[in-house]
Design a protein around this motif. Structure first.
Motif, short mmCIF file in Angstrom:
data_model
loop_
_atom_site.label_atom_id
_atom_site.label_comp_id
_atom_site.label_asym_id
_atom_site.label_seq_id
_atom_site.Cartn_x
_atom_site.Cartn_y
_atom_site.Cartn_z
N VAL A 81 38.62 33.63 55.53
CA VAL A 81 38.66 34.26 54.22
C VAL A 81 39.00 35.74 54.36
O VAL A 81 39.80 36.30 53.60
CB VAL A 81 37.31 34.09 53.48
CG1 VAL A 81 37.34 34.82 52.14
CG2 VAL A 81 37.00 32.61 53.27
N TYR A 84 42.35 37.44 52.77
CA TYR A 84 42.19 38.40 51.67
C TYR A 84 41.76 39.77 52.17
O TYR A 84 41.07 40.50 51.46
CB TYR A 84 41.15 37.86 50.68
CG TYR A 84 41.59 36.63 49.93
CD1 TYR A 84 42.46 36.72 48.85
CD2 TYR A 84 41.14 35.36 50.33
CE1 TYR A 84 42.87 35.58 48.17
CE2 TYR A 84 41.55 34.23 49.64
CZ TYR A 84 42.41 34.34 48.57
OH TYR A 84 42.82 33.22 47.90
N GLU A 95 42.39 42.94 49.92
CA GLU A 95 41.53 43.00 48.73
C GLU A 95 40.07 43.23 49.11
O GLU A 95 39.35 43.97 48.41
CB GLU A 95 41.66 41.70 47.94
CG GLU A 95 40.91 41.72 46.64
CD GLU A 95 41.42 40.72 45.64
OE1 GLU A 95 40.87 40.64 44.54
OE2 GLU A 95 42.40 40.02 45.97
N SER A 149 41.92 37.70 34.48
CA SER A 149 41.82 38.12 35.87
C SER A 149 40.63 39.07 35.97
O SER A 149 39.82 39.15 35.03
CB SER A 149 43.11 38.82 36.32
OG SER A 149 43.26 40.05 35.62
N SER A 160 45.81 31.54 40.09
CA SER A 160 45.76 32.32 41.33
C SER A 160 44.48 33.13 41.40
O SER A 160 43.88 33.27 42.47
CB SER A 160 46.97 33.25 41.42
OG SER A 160 47.00 34.14 40.32
N PHE A 161 44.03 33.65 40.26
CA PHE A 161 42.78 34.41 40.25
C PHE A 161 41.58 33.49 40.45
O PHE A 161 40.62 33.86 41.14
CB PHE A 161 42.62 35.17 38.92
CG PHE A 161 41.29 35.84 38.78
CD1 PHE A 161 40.93 36.89 39.62
CD2 PHE A 161 40.38 35.42 37.82
CE1 PHE A 161 39.68 37.51 39.50
CE2 PHE A 161 39.13 36.02 37.70
CZ PHE A 161 38.79 37.07 38.54
N ARG A 176 41.42 32.90 44.14
CA ARG A 176 41.02 34.15 44.82
C ARG A 176 39.54 34.46 44.57
O ARG A 176 38.81 34.80 45.50
CB ARG A 176 41.91 35.28 44.30
CG ARG A 176 41.74 36.61 44.99
CD ARG A 176 42.99 37.48 44.79
NE ARG A 176 43.45 37.49 43.41
CZ ARG A 176 43.11 38.43 42.51
NH1 ARG A 176 42.28 39.39 42.86
NH2 ARG A 176 43.58 38.39 41.28
N TYR A 177 39.11 34.33 43.33
CA TYR A 177 37.71 34.61 43.01
C TYR A 177 36.78 33.62 43.71
O TYR A 177 35.71 33.99 44.21
CB TYR A 177 37.50 34.55 41.50
CG TYR A 177 36.08 34.83 41.07
CD1 TYR A 177 35.52 36.09 41.27
CD2 TYR A 177 35.30 33.85 40.47
CE1 TYR A 177 34.21 36.35 40.90
CE2 TYR A 177 34.00 34.11 40.09
CZ TYR A 177 33.46 35.35 40.31
OH TYR A 177 32.17 35.62 39.95
N LEU A 236 36.57 34.71 47.42
CA LEU A 236 35.85 35.97 47.57
C LEU A 236 34.37 35.79 47.24
O LEU A 236 33.51 36.40 47.89
CB LEU A 236 36.47 37.04 46.66
CG LEU A 236 37.87 37.51 47.04
CD1 LEU A 236 38.43 38.46 45.99
CD2 LEU A 236 37.87 38.20 48.41
N SER A 283 45.66 28.71 52.55
CA SER A 283 47.05 28.86 52.15
C SER A 283 47.54 27.64 51.38
O SER A 283 48.25 27.75 50.37
CB SER A 283 47.93 29.09 53.38
OG SER A 283 47.53 30.26 54.08
N ARG A 303 45.98 27.61 47.86
CA ARG A 303 46.63 28.61 47.01
C ARG A 303 47.97 28.09 46.49
O ARG A 303 48.32 28.28 45.32
CB ARG A 303 46.82 29.92 47.79
CG ARG A 303 45.53 30.65 48.07
CD ARG A 303 45.66 31.66 49.18
NE ARG A 303 46.36 32.87 48.78
CZ ARG A 303 46.50 33.93 49.59
NH1 ARG A 303 45.97 33.93 50.80
NH2 ARG A 303 47.15 34.99 49.17
#
Length: 277
Positions: free
Chosen positions: A58, A62, A65, A149, A191-192, A195-196, A199, A245, A248
């Motif tokens: 992870v 990322y 970010e 987002s 995508s968010f 990502r969220y 994270l 990957s 995503r």
């Protein structure tokens, strides 16, 4: 532990940690239906290291970010100490708040942690949980594109996603599947949402492994096996990065159906074999 055993466990950890198929559910199925009782009894220290390996994936995926989030966290603390706030809150700082809020529901699980772990003995529950996971993934495919987002997501949105993460502590319910699909239901950009989800997994994985590390060290560490452990950790990190990957890419296409059908197939088989058996 053999080198082959370490590599295989690393592959399993890397695949099931991130793809929405429930690693805990698959482990329980293997133990009960495939005659692999005790398969989960790998050394506790190695289990902690494997999770840290996927956590490293992870960080690699990322890193930019995460670096911004950490910097904004300390800048935010400094602003609070000075009792000043920027006129426009940076997105990375707002992401810090969203992650904190999304993690809060996990604390409600701590008092019933043992009862949730005991569900791994209930194959009917796991079969139904996999069917539920598949349904969430199937419905997500049919959702319209969201627009939220870190810039405009509400705290209530992330609290609901956090509740989904807490629910996913039950075996058979996928953490990544629940958090991503619930995020999409809340109107997140796909995508968010991905990502969220990843994270938000950082404090969850770190917290769980900090709690597990004490027990693992008390149980004893076979230090001569540590080099073999590290090979498995490297494999878990590499496979985990590849799965991040892949997920995503799939989220961008809006095609979770393949995982939905897989979860349904496994869930139905589990129920059939359990009821017949």
């Amino acid at each position: 532990m053999s080198l082959l055993h370490s590599i295989l466990l690393g592959i399993i950890q890397g695949v099931t940690e991130f793809l929405p198929v429930s690693s805990s559910g698959h482990l329980a199925i293997a133990e009960h239906l495939l005659g692999m009782k005790g398969a989960s009894e790998i050394p506790g220290f190695f289990d902690v290291l494997l999770h840290l390996g996927t956590l490293a994936a992870v960080f690699v995926a990322y890193w930019g970010e995460i670096k911004d989030i950490v910097l904004e966290f300390f800048r935010g603390v400094g602003d609070l100490a000075r009792r000043s706030t920027p006129q426009r809150v940076p997105p990375a700082r707002r992401m810090v708040l969203l992650i904190i809020v999304g993690t809060l529901p996990l604390f409600l699980i701590l008092p019933i942690k043992d009862k949730i772990e005991a569900l791994s003995e209930n194959m009917i529950f796991i079969g139904c949980a996999l069917l539920f996971t598949g349904m969430m993934l199937w419905l997500c495919d049919r959702m319209g594109k969201g627009r939220k987002s870190e810039k405009n997501a509400k705290l209530t949105d992330t609290l609901i996603v956090g509740a989904a993460q807490a629910l996913a502590t039950c075996p058979g319910i996928s953490r990544s599947g629940m958090t991503i699909t619930t995020g999409c239901f809340m109107g997140f950009e796909r995508s968010f949402a991905v990502r969220y989800s990843f994270l938000m997994s950082i404090p969850a994985i770190l917290g769980a492994n900090i709690l597990a590390l004490k027990d693992a060290l008390e149980a004893g560490v076979v230090w001569k096996d540590v080099p073999v452990y590290l090979v498995g950790v490297a494999v878990a990190a590499a496979v985990g990065y590849g799965c991040i990957s892949l997920l995503r890419y799939i989220a961008g296409k809006g095609r979770f159906g393949v995982f939905a059908y897989y979860c349904w197939a496994v869930g139905i088989l589990v129920l059939i074999f359990t009821l017949v058996g």
